[in-house]
Design an enzyme around this catalytic site. Structure first.
Site, PDB file in Angstrom:
ATOM      1  N   ARG A   1       0.837  -1.203   0.000  1.00  0.00           N
ATOM      2  CA  ARG A   1       0.000   0.000   0.000  1.00  0.00           C
ATOM      3  C   ARG A   1       0.870   1.251   0.000  1.00  0.00           C
ATOM      4  O   ARG A   1       1.018   1.922  -1.003  1.00  0.00           O
ATOM      5  CB  ARG A   1      -0.944  -0.023   1.224  1.00  0.00           C
ATOM      6  CG  ARG A   1      -2.128   0.957   1.121  1.00  0.00           C
ATOM      7  CD  ARG A   1      -1.787   2.376   1.525  1.00  0.00           C
ATOM      8  NE  ARG A   1      -1.265   2.507   2.884  1.00  0.00           N
ATOM      9  CZ  ARG A   1      -0.797   3.640   3.377  1.00  0.00           C
ATOM     10  NH1 ARG A   1      -0.761   4.741   2.630  1.00  0.00           N
ATOM     11  NH2 ARG A   1      -0.309   3.689   4.606  1.00  0.00           N
ATOM     12  N   ASP A   2       1.476   1.558   1.120  1.00  0.00           N
ATOM     13  CA  ASP A   2       2.265   2.774   1.263  1.00  0.00           C
ATOM     14  C   ASP A   2       3.495   2.760   0.362  1.00  0.00           C
ATOM     15  O   ASP A   2       3.913   3.797  -0.156  1.00  0.00           O
ATOM     16  CB  ASP A   2       2.679   2.929   2.726  1.00  0.00           C
ATOM     17  CG  ASP A   2       3.233   4.294   3.054  1.00  0.00           C
ATOM     18  OD1 ASP A   2       3.238   5.166   2.171  1.00  0.00           O
ATOM     19  OD2 ASP A   2       3.641   4.509   4.209  1.00  0.00           O
TER      20      ASP A   2
ATOM     21  N   HIS B   1       5.733   4.279  12.920  1.00  0.00           N
ATOM     22  CA  HIS B   1       5.875   4.220  11.462  1.00  0.00           C
ATOM     23  C   HIS B   1       6.862   5.301  11.052  1.00  0.00           C
ATOM     24  O   HIS B   1       6.520   6.481  11.012  1.00  0.00           O
ATOM     25  CB  HIS B   1       4.502   4.459  10.818  1.00  0.00           C
ATOM     26  CG  HIS B   1       4.508   4.532   9.322  1.00  0.00           C
ATOM     27  ND1 HIS B   1       3.806   3.648   8.538  1.00  0.00           N
ATOM     28  CD2 HIS B   1       5.103   5.383   8.462  1.00  0.00           C
ATOM     29  CE1 HIS B   1       3.969   3.960   7.264  1.00  0.00           C
ATOM     30  NE2 HIS B   1       4.760   5.024   7.197  1.00  0.00           N
TER      31      HIS B   1
ATOM     32  N   HIS C   1       9.881   7.053   8.508  1.00  0.00           N
ATOM     33  CA  HIS C   1      10.498   7.194   7.187  1.00  0.00           C
ATOM     34  C   HIS C   1      11.976   7.469   7.398  1.00  0.00           C
ATOM     35  O   HIS C   1      12.378   7.958   8.457  1.00  0.00           O
ATOM     36  CB  HIS C   1       9.828   8.319   6.397  1.00  0.00           C
ATOM     37  CG  HIS C   1       8.452   7.965   5.922  1.00  0.00           C
ATOM     38  ND1 HIS C   1       8.039   8.138   4.624  1.00  0.00           N
ATOM     39  CD2 HIS C   1       7.389   7.429   6.563  1.00  0.00           C
ATOM     40  CE1 HIS C   1       6.784   7.736   4.482  1.00  0.00           C
ATOM     41  NE2 HIS C   1       6.371   7.305   5.666  1.00  0.00           N
TER      42      HIS C   1
ATOM     43  N   CYS D   1       5.299   9.981   0.989  1.00  0.00           N
ATOM     44  CA  CYS D   1       4.025  10.675   0.841  1.00  0.00           C
ATOM     45  C   CYS D   1       4.074  11.651  -0.334  1.00  0.00           C
ATOM     46  O   CYS D   1       4.981  12.492  -0.410  1.00  0.00           O
ATOM     47  CB  CYS D   1       3.686  11.434   2.127  1.00  0.00           C
ATOM     48  SG  CYS D   1       2.146  12.375   2.029  1.00  0.00           S
TER      49      CYS D   1
ATOM     50  N   ASN E   1       9.876   4.721   3.345  1.00  0.00           N
ATOM     51  CA  ASN E   1       9.775   4.196   4.704  1.00  0.00           C
ATOM     52  C   ASN E   1      11.086   3.535   5.114  1.00  0.00           C
ATOM     53  O   ASN E   1      11.936   3.230   4.267  1.00  0.00           O
ATOM     54  CB  ASN E   1       8.663   3.142   4.766  1.00  0.00           C
ATOM     55  CG  ASN E   1       7.307   3.689   4.400  1.00  0.00           C
ATOM     56  OD1 ASN E   1       6.597   4.234   5.225  1.00  0.00           O
ATOM     57  ND2 ASN E   1       6.934   3.538   3.126  1.00  0.00           N
TER      58      ASN E   1
END
Length: 318
Positions: free
Chosen positions: A21-22, A213, A215, A246, A255
């Site tokens: 997803r991300d 979470h 990065h 993002c 990430n």
């Protein structure tokens, strides 16, 4: 005399894989549905117990994830693995519930300006909309997890007050969410900020399980993990190969890398239940599919005790 603190008392860590997803949501290379399904199946086989599989967002906004329902339908489900999906609103929650996701994830930014960029909504309006998402999820028997983007800083506002993060976390707890993620969307987290925010949210919303979470925008993603471990946080999110970033953050990078995180935890004697070599294989495959070198380090160097033949390098002369 300065107190010497142990690295951590954590013995087991749950690592959530967010790559499907991300990791790819903003990538210009469209990943075929069959390949996304294959990646998720391989992640399950590697022992990953929680995966952000996709996002039920507008196909116009995120064309990479327009196949969310098809992906969920094609995955070989396992009772040992939670397949989570991100939703921005009630419409997305309905689609996610119809697709049989195991967990719904909602998100809001801790800074007003980033929330307006990312969701075209104020923080208060976003939180109000989550009440309907929670109702839809509750009727379907699906737990909800809340993420807080820009938990450690905003590219438009700078420092984000810890009170902003605490207020959202308390709202999540009041809505009955099972957990929350501190999203380091901008890569602005530092160990002191991690310590401050983990402690503040733990005191204000003790019923929420905490997930970190990070990065790796400024190269200290794993240092922030160490700060989280020192505070007893045992849940982290990462992306295979270090993919991600993002689209609503200037100069965003990916990430923290799942394999690199697993290597750190393994070398510290912390159990994850995940096969590192199988994760490296997925990362290498993702690199081939996306057509560029990914930032992950372990996928290039291998494990610490992987040996090489003497003739693999030249002998010094002179």
């Amino acid at each position: 005399m300065t107190e010497v603190r142990p690295y951590t008392s954590v013995g087991t860590v749950e690592v959530t894989e967010v790559g499907p997803r991300d990791g790819i949501q903003a990538d210009p290379t469209f990943v075929p549905t069959a390949r996304k399904i294959d990646w998720i199946n391989r992640l399950i086989d590697a022992g990953v117990r929680r995966i952000e599989a996709t996002s039920f967002v507008s196909p116009r906004a995120v064309p990479q994830l327009a196949d969310a329902a098809e992906v969920m339908k094609g995955v070989k489900r396992s009772k040992d693995t939670v397949l989570a999906a991100l939703v921005p609103n009630a419409r997305g929650a309905i689609r996610a519930a119809e697709s049989g996701v195991d967990q719904i994830v909602v998100f809001v930014s801790a800074s007003e300006s980033h929330n307006l960029k990312n969701l075209n909504s104020t923080i208060d309006d976003s939180l109000k909309g989550f009440e309907e998402v929670a109702r839809i999820a509750g009727d379907a028997g699906i737990p909800v997890h809340g993420a807080i983007a820009t938990s450690f800083g905003c590219p438009f506002e700078g420092n984000v007050p810890v009170e902003n993060v605490v207020r959202i976390a308390k709202a999540y707890q009041d809505m009955g969410f099972v957990g929350m993620s501190f999203g380091d969307t901008t890569g602005m987290a530092t160990p002191p900020l991690v310590r401050e925010r983990v402690q503040a949210v733990r005191a204000a919303a003790p019923k929420l399980s905490q997930v970190l979470h990070f990065h790796n925008t400024r190269g200290i993603g794993l240092a922030n993990v160490m700060a989280g471990l020192a505070e007893g946080v045992d849940r982290y999110e990462a992306s295979f190969g270090g993919t991600g970033g993002c689209p609503f953050v200037p100069k965003a990078t990916g990430n923290i890398c799942t394999e690199d995180l697993l290597y750190l935890l393994d070398e510290m004697g912390i159990e994850t239940g995940i096969d590192i070599r199988k994760m490296i294989d997925v990362a290498c495959d993702a690199e081939a599919v996306l057509g560029r070198q990914l930032p992950g380090q372990l996928m290039k160097a291998g494990l610490r005790l992987d040996l090489h033949p003497m003739d693999s390098v030249r002998t010094a002369t002179g």
